[in-house]
Every structure is written in C-alpha cells, then in structure tokens.
Design an enzyme around this catalytic site. Structure first.
Site, PDB file in Angstrom:
ATOM      1  N   SER A 460       0.866  -1.180   0.000  1.00 38.09           N
ATOM      2  CA  SER A 460       0.000   0.000   0.000  1.00 38.09           C
ATOM      3  C   SER A 460       0.907   1.235   0.000  1.00 38.09           C
ATOM      4  O   SER A 460       2.072   1.147   0.419  1.00 38.09           O
ATOM      5  CB  SER A 460      -0.860  -0.004   1.268  1.00 38.09           C
ATOM      6  OG  SER A 460      -1.440   1.267   1.469  1.00 38.09           O
ATOM      7  N   TYR A 473      -2.337  -0.391  10.233  1.00 35.96           N
ATOM      8  CA  TYR A 473      -2.391  -0.727   8.805  1.00 35.96           C
ATOM      9  C   TYR A 473      -1.047  -0.438   8.129  1.00 35.96           C
ATOM     10  O   TYR A 473      -0.495  -1.269   7.405  1.00 35.96           O
ATOM     11  CB  TYR A 473      -3.522   0.070   8.136  1.00 35.96           C
ATOM     12  CG  TYR A 473      -3.737  -0.283   6.682  1.00 35.96           C
ATOM     13  CD1 TYR A 473      -4.378  -1.468   6.320  1.00 35.96           C
ATOM     14  CD2 TYR A 473      -3.300   0.564   5.664  1.00 35.96           C
ATOM     15  CE1 TYR A 473      -4.581  -1.791   4.981  1.00 35.96           C
ATOM     16  CE2 TYR A 473      -3.495   0.246   4.322  1.00 35.96           C
ATOM     17  CZ  TYR A 473      -4.139  -0.938   3.990  1.00 35.96           C
ATOM     18  OH  TYR A 473      -4.335  -1.274   2.676  1.00 35.96           O
TER      19      TYR A 473
HETATM   20  P1  NAD Z   1     -11.749  -5.670  -0.530  1.00 36.84           P
HETATM   21  O1  NAD Z   1     -12.242  -5.582   0.864  1.00 36.84           O
HETATM   22  O2  NAD Z   1     -12.614  -5.195  -1.628  1.00 36.84           O
HETATM   23  O3  NAD Z   1     -11.299  -7.164  -0.837  1.00 36.84           O
HETATM   24  C1  NAD Z   1     -10.554  -7.919   0.060  1.00 36.84           C
HETATM   25  C2  NAD Z   1     -10.926  -9.375  -0.081  1.00 36.84           C
HETATM   26  O4  NAD Z   1     -10.096 -10.108   0.812  1.00 36.84           O
HETATM   27  C3  NAD Z   1     -12.366  -9.669   0.327  1.00 36.84           C
HETATM   28  O5  NAD Z   1     -13.007 -10.461  -0.635  1.00 36.84           O
HETATM   29  C4  NAD Z   1     -12.239 -10.406   1.655  1.00 36.84           C
HETATM   30  O6  NAD Z   1     -13.266 -11.351   1.866  1.00 36.84           O
HETATM   31  C5  NAD Z   1     -10.903 -11.055   1.488  1.00 36.84           C
HETATM   32  N1  NAD Z   1     -10.307 -11.388   2.777  1.00 36.84           N
HETATM   33  C6  NAD Z   1     -10.262 -10.630   3.880  1.00 36.84           C
HETATM   34  N2  NAD Z   1      -9.670 -11.299   4.887  1.00 36.84           N
HETATM   35  C7  NAD Z   1      -9.330 -12.497   4.393  1.00 36.84           C
HETATM   36  C8  NAD Z   1      -8.701 -13.630   4.944  1.00 36.84           C
HETATM   37  N3  NAD Z   1      -8.308 -13.656   6.225  1.00 36.84           N
HETATM   38  N4  NAD Z   1      -8.484 -14.689   4.156  1.00 36.84           N
HETATM   39  C9  NAD Z   1      -8.886 -14.686   2.872  1.00 36.84           C
HETATM   40  N5  NAD Z   1      -9.505 -13.653   2.308  1.00 36.84           N
HETATM   41  C10 NAD Z   1      -9.719 -12.566   3.051  1.00 36.84           C
HETATM   42  O7  NAD Z   1     -10.353  -4.897  -0.508  1.00 36.84           O
HETATM   43  P2  NAD Z   1      -9.412  -4.390  -1.665  1.00 36.84           P
HETATM   44  O8  NAD Z   1      -9.412  -2.918  -1.642  1.00 36.84           O
HETATM   45  O9  NAD Z   1      -9.669  -5.083  -2.920  1.00 36.84           O
HETATM   46  O10 NAD Z   1      -8.030  -4.821  -1.048  1.00 36.84           O
HETATM   47  C11 NAD Z   1      -7.197  -5.794  -1.614  1.00 36.84           C
HETATM   48  C12 NAD Z   1      -5.797  -5.561  -1.107  1.00 36.84           C
HETATM   49  O11 NAD Z   1      -5.330  -4.307  -1.559  1.00 36.84           O
HETATM   50  C13 NAD Z   1      -5.658  -5.524   0.404  1.00 36.84           C
HETATM   51  O12 NAD Z   1      -4.456  -6.162   0.788  1.00 36.84           O
HETATM   52  C14 NAD Z   1      -5.580  -4.066   0.707  1.00 36.84           C
HETATM   53  O13 NAD Z   1      -4.927  -3.786   1.900  1.00 36.84           O
HETATM   54  C15 NAD Z   1      -4.817  -3.565  -0.488  1.00 36.84           C
HETATM   55  N6  NAD Z   1      -4.998  -2.134  -0.739  1.00 36.84           N
HETATM   56  C16 NAD Z   1      -6.236  -1.603  -1.003  1.00 36.84           C
HETATM   57  C17 NAD Z   1      -6.338  -0.233  -1.215  1.00 36.84           C
HETATM   58  C18 NAD Z   1      -7.651   0.418  -1.524  1.00 36.84           C
HETATM   59  O14 NAD Z   1      -7.693   1.657  -1.526  1.00 36.84           O
HETATM   60  N7  NAD Z   1      -8.705  -0.307  -1.791  1.00 36.84           N
HETATM   61  C19 NAD Z   1      -5.227   0.569  -1.145  1.00 36.84           C
HETATM   62  C20 NAD Z   1      -4.001  -0.010  -0.873  1.00 36.84           C
HETATM   63  C21 NAD Z   1      -3.901  -1.362  -0.665  1.00 36.84           C
END
Ligand code: NAD
Length: 590
Positions: A460, A473
């Site tokens: 991130s 985080y």
């Molecule tokens: P999201 O919440 O849309 O999707 C995350 C998915 O991970 C969900 O389907 C959830 O069920 C699954 N999940 C959560 N805990 C889990 C576990 N213990 N085991 C298996 N699956 C699990 O989130 P996103 O935004 O798509 O995030 C994806 C990744 O990107 C994450 O690592 C997040 O930290 C990172 N990220 C997101 C953003 C953002 O702005 N959305 C920014 C930087 C980093």
C-alpha cells in the site's frame, strides 16, 4: 545406481568414439550428447537419475576425451558429427528409435541429427539444452534483420553479446594456445566464478578445449552464410536455463518454432552447466517428457508446463498467460476480483481464494464467463495450517502456480492507544502472515519445480506514507513492502520475480469493512460511509490496479505505486521525509 556399465569403442569414418552404456538394454534408450569443452562425464549425475528407468548411453564426441578424431577442421562438420550420433545409436539400439538429449554443442549436433530426413525413424524424442540448431539460429537472425524492430534489435544484440567467445574462437592460433598454456588449469575456477558450479576437469581438458575450437571453425561461418531450412517431426522439448550466459531464451525458443512440428519449451532455473548442478531436475524433465503421451502413446497426460509450451508454438494471437496458473487470494472482491479477471482475460487458469465463499463463487462465475478455468477455495490466509492445506490442494488439483497474488487484506484505522492487542493480531494475521504463508507455501513449490514464477504482494502507499491514524495498517503494509524487497533479492536465483503493489485510494469494499478503532458502532458506520464516499469520488477503480499487476508480472517490476497519490507519496517519502512527517499529523478521517 545399477552398476551395469559397459565401455567400448565405435569406429566411424575418420575417428573412434568412446561409448559407455548403463543399465538394462531392454529398456528404452536415452542417448546423452555432451557439449564443449566437456566430455561424457558431464552427464554422470543425470545418468544416475535415469538409469533405473532407461538404458542410458553417453559417448565422447569425435576428437574429445577418449575418442579419436581428425586433426583438421573439415573432419568436424556437423554432418560428420551427426553421422557419428547415428552410428552410436545404431550400435546401442539396433533398429530401435532412441530418445536424444543434448547439451551445448551436444545439443547443436543433436539438432543436426533430428532435422535429417529420416530422423523420425531413429529418434522418439529430443530434449535440447543450451544449444540451438545453427541453421535455425542463422535464419532467425536473418529474419530479425529483414524486419528490424527495436525489440528484434535488442534480442539479437543480447545474443550477439552472449556469443563473444565464438568470435574469439575464430582468431588464428590464439584460442588453441590459450587452452594449451593454462586455461585448462583455471577452467574449474572460471566456471565456479561465472556459474557457481563445480565442474570436474578431465585429464584431456587442455586438448579438448583446443580441439573443440575446430567444432566452431568448421561450422559457424558456413552455417551463417548458407543456412538450410531444416525441419523435424520428432517431438522436441527445449529446456531454457534462466541464467544461461551463452544462449539467450529468445534464441533457444523462437528460432526452432517454424521448423518443429511439436515443440515444447520449458524454463528451468539455473545456469549453463545446469546438467551438472541440477542433474536430478534435468533427469526429471527428460522423464516427464519422454514418458508423457506426447512421446509414449498411452503414457500419462503431459504436465501443465508442457501443455503451455505446446500452446505457445507458432500462434501469434496467443494470449499472454495462456495455460498459466494464477492464484489470487482475497479474490472475492475489489482488487483481487479484478486481478483474477485480468489474468483470465489473458488466458490464465485462476485459483480464486477468499475467506468469503459466496463472494469467491461469484468471481468464479465471472472468470468462467471469460472462458477461463477457475478453481474455488475458501481459506483464511491468516491460518498457517489452512494455507498449507490450500497450497497442497492447489498442487494436486491444478499443479504448481506460475503467479501467486497475495492480495487478501483488511483495513484498520484509529489511534494507536485505542488499538487493542487483538486488533493488532488480526491485522498482522491477515495482512502480514497471510502474505508470508502465501509466499512460503507457493514459493517452495515454485523453487522445487525449478521453472521460475512470480509472486505479487499487495502492499500500500501506507507502507511508506506515515499517518497518525494508520499505525496498525501502515505497519502491516510496510512489512509487506520490505518482505517483498527481501524476497525479490532471495528468489531471483530461482527465476522467481517478486513485486509489491502500492495502489492508492481505490474504490472497493475495503472502506466498508475497515475497523475504526476507538469508535462506537454508530460512529464507525458514519465514518465508513464518509470514507466510502470520498473513495468513490476519487473514482479510481480496481481494474486499473489489476492491469498494473499484470504489467508488473510481465516486466518483473519491483515496486509499483499505482494511483497518483501513491506515486506522490513515494516521491515525498524519498525527497522530503520532513514534509512526510508533517503530513502524517493530518487526520483524513476526522
Ligand atoms: P476488498 O475488501 O474489496 O477485498 C478484500 C478481499 O479479501 C475480500 O473479498 C475479503 O473477503 C478477502 N479477505 C479478507 N480477509 C481475508 C482472509 N483472512 N483470508 C482470505 N480472504 C480474506 O479490498 P481491496 O481494496 O480489494 O483490497 C485488496 C488488497 O489491496 C488488500 O491487501 C488491501 O490492503 C490492499 N490495498 C487496497 C487499497 C484500496 O484503496 N482499496 C489501497 C491499498 C492497498
């Protein structure tokens, strides 16, 4: 190893070849041809691995080791060398076709043999390692010159640089003198320095090094000037070592494509002398190929990487990740789902894994709508046992993955002193341990398989942008970023790339599930709605992150800040940490 070894000489026109056979002659014969400046001893490790299943044969090629050959270069044309190969095959397996394996110059000679008109009667299969067909190489170079694109120029330049020694071998007298005067003594040290591999020196090395120069002189220029269109219907497996300094993968894999009816290209992680350093791996690849139903009717279906190579052959419109296996964790939503779909669009088979079975099932439907194959798994990435079981199940059902995207992650925000131990355990469990488990389980498989691969970790911008509201985080993501950098350094020797992705503010579900510590349930709900609205207005969709993930795998990028704010954050962190510290005091949720 069965000690059933026989040594004898085969007389050929202009020479006498020292041949060794191992094992039971009633089993299928595998004929191994050594390269330069080696002797048949280079195959000792591979022989030990193959001898229980095959009748294995090696020989010193003409003029080398214990074999006798002429003094002048005209006695070393590829035609004569291929005649020798046929002569040995006729003696060790009269009337029966054999499996051929060639390394370096042995591979060059074997190409000459398998592209003869009657080759299909003599050879059942051919495995080529680090040695092209000289005619194919010359035609490939010419085609690059005819249509000079920047890509073709770079690829030819790389190969030309890798071939510097061939020019040196054409200098009058010098190379032979150098071998005689002391290069032979230094040889093991040189190979150790450039390859990290210890090679045994033979008593004849100085003579072999000098005599072997005639192989180059008799063939390189004539083939370059007058290449022939040589084809084969024998199934060919080309093994391309990832760190081969002498034959680039482009030459090894592209040059034979127009001239082979059945070509299978497989990467093997290692250097040029992989036949010594990873004898068991090479023997395993040979076995897999010759026993599969590609070569042996009624044999087992070929392993995934063999299928992939076949699909690659000659099809220009082939999609980039055709037949590759991509694992995506957290694939039920947001960036994970978009990444699964992006790889599926490029032809990959997808392992869709998520803790939320319903969400994962929906992604599977979408992947299948794109015509790709999907495997569904419900798994909690934070659990070591669950991840180990999951990885084993994937290997059994679908094979070793080529790409693993450790994407599953959760959000958390709020003051450090309001973050309880169980909050820390939860976020570190999913965001950090989830990535560690994924990299451990699948990294080990990739390393074992020896064909390289790629691991993508979702970090991130928070990994390098401090914030008073994101201690948990940001800490988890900084760990992911550093882990990725360390793994990249460690895994490159296995041909496994590692990328860390730093997306920015991406409109996904994460803002609806993030825990805001220190807030009541109602307050949290209000904050979630507000942040979700902000992210929606930012309007940067997960598909764009997915595209960058695919691109990161394609070009093996180390760290990828995606949206503008992620790029700006990285620039500020590098150029003005003081400004970053001042900005860290702002509370975006307040
Ligand atoms: P999201 O919440 O849309 O999707 C995350 C998915 O991970 C969900 O389907 C959830 O069920 C699954 N999940 C959560 N805990 C889990 C576990 N213990 N085991 C298996 N699956 C699990 O989130 P996103 O935004 O798509 O995030 C994806 C990744 O990107 C994450 O690592 C997040 O930290 C990172 N990220 C997101 C953003 C953002 O702005 N959305 C920014 C930087 C980093």
């Amino acid at each position: 190893m069965t000690q059933d070894v026989r040594s004898f000489a085969v007389t050929v026109d202009g020479g006498k070849l020292s041949v060794r056979t191992y094992g039971d002659p009633s089993k299928p014969t595998v004929l191994l041809i050594h390269g330069y400046p080696d002797t048949q001893a280079v195959w000792d490790g591979v022989v030990s691995e193959l001898v229980d299943d095959f009748h294995v044969v090696t020989y010193d090629t003409r003029g080398i080791g214990a074999s006798k050959g002429p003094l002048f270069k005209h006695g070393y044309t590829l035609e004569r060398l291929a005649d020798d190969l046929y002569a040995v095959a006729d003696v060790v397996a009269p009337g029966l076709p054999v499996h051929l394996v060639g390394h370096d110059w042995g591979s060059v000679q074997a190409w000459e043999a398998v592209t003869r008109a009657d080759s299909a009667e003599r050879f059942l299969s051919y495995t080529s390692i680090s040695g092209p067909c000289l005619d194919h190489a010359a035609l490939w170079t010419r085609s690059g010159l005819r249509k000079p694109t920047p890509k073709a120029a770079v690829r030819s330049l790389k190969q030309a640089l890798a071939s510097w020694y061939i020019v040196a071998f054409h200098l009058p007298v010098a190379p032979r003198v150098v071998w005689r005067l002391g290069l032979a003594k230094q040889w093991p040290r040189i190979v150790k320095a450039i390859e990290g591999t210890s090679v045994e020196t033979s008593a004849t090395l100085s003579r072999d090094g000098s005599r072997g120069v005639l192989y180059y002189r008799a063939n390189m220029l004539p083939k370059l000037r007058h290449p022939q269109e040589r084809s084969t219907s024998v199934p060919v497996q080309v093994l391309t070592p990832t760190r081969d300094r002498f034959v680039t993968p482009a030459l090894a894999t592209q040059a034979p494509a127009p001239w082979t009816e059945r070509l299978y290209v497989r990467q093997v992680s290692g250097g040029h002398w992989i036949v010594v350093k990873k004898a068991a791996l090479i023997a395993e690849r040979v076995k897999e190929f010759v026993l599969s139903d590609i070569v042996t009717p009624g044999g087992p279906e070929p392993v995934r990487s063999l299928l992939r190579a076949e699909a690659r052959q000659g099809t220009k419109d082939r999609r980039e990740f055709e037949d590759k296996l991509v694992v995506v964790t957290g694939a039920g939503s947001g960036i994970g789902r978009a990444t699964a779909l992006a790889f599926a669009e490029q032809g990959a088979d997808i392992v869709v894994a998520d803790i939320d079975a319903v969400a994962a099932a929906r992604t599977v439907e979408l992947v299948e709508l794109l015509g790709a194959r999907a495997y569904l798994y419900t798994v909690d990435v934070a659990s070591a046992e669950a991840m180990e079981r999951f990885a084993e199940d994937v290997r059994t059902a679908a094979g070793v993955p080529d790409v693993v995207v450790n994407n599953a992650g959760i959000g958390m925000s709020g003051p450090f002193l309001a973050t309880e131990v169980k909050d820390w355990e939860r976020i570190l469990g999913v965001n950090v341990w989830g990535v560690i488990h994924g990299a451990r389980c699948f990294g080990e498989m990739m390393r074992e398989r020896g064909e390289g691969g790629h691991i993508v970790n979702l970090a991130s911008a928070a990994a390098y942008t401090p914030s008073r509201t994101l201690s948990a985080y940001s800490t988890s993501k900084a760990a992911v970023l550093m882990l990725s950098e360390c793994l990249r350094a460690e895994f490159s020797r296995y041909g496994i790339g590692v990328s860390a992705i730093c997306p920015g503010f991406i409109a996904t579900n994460i803002t609806r599930t993030t825990k805001f510590v220190g807030q009541s349930a109602e307050q949290q709900e209000r904050t979630r709605q507000r942040i979700t609205g902000l992210y929606r207005r930012r309007n940067f969709g997960p598909e764009k992150v997915a595209d960058r993930i695919v691109a990161a795998v394609r070009s093996d990028k180390p760290v990828v800040p995606v949206a503008l704010e992620a790029k700006a954050g990285r620039a500020i962190a590098r150029l003005s940490p003081a400004l970053a510290r001042r900005m860290a005091k702002i509370d975006p949720t307040g």
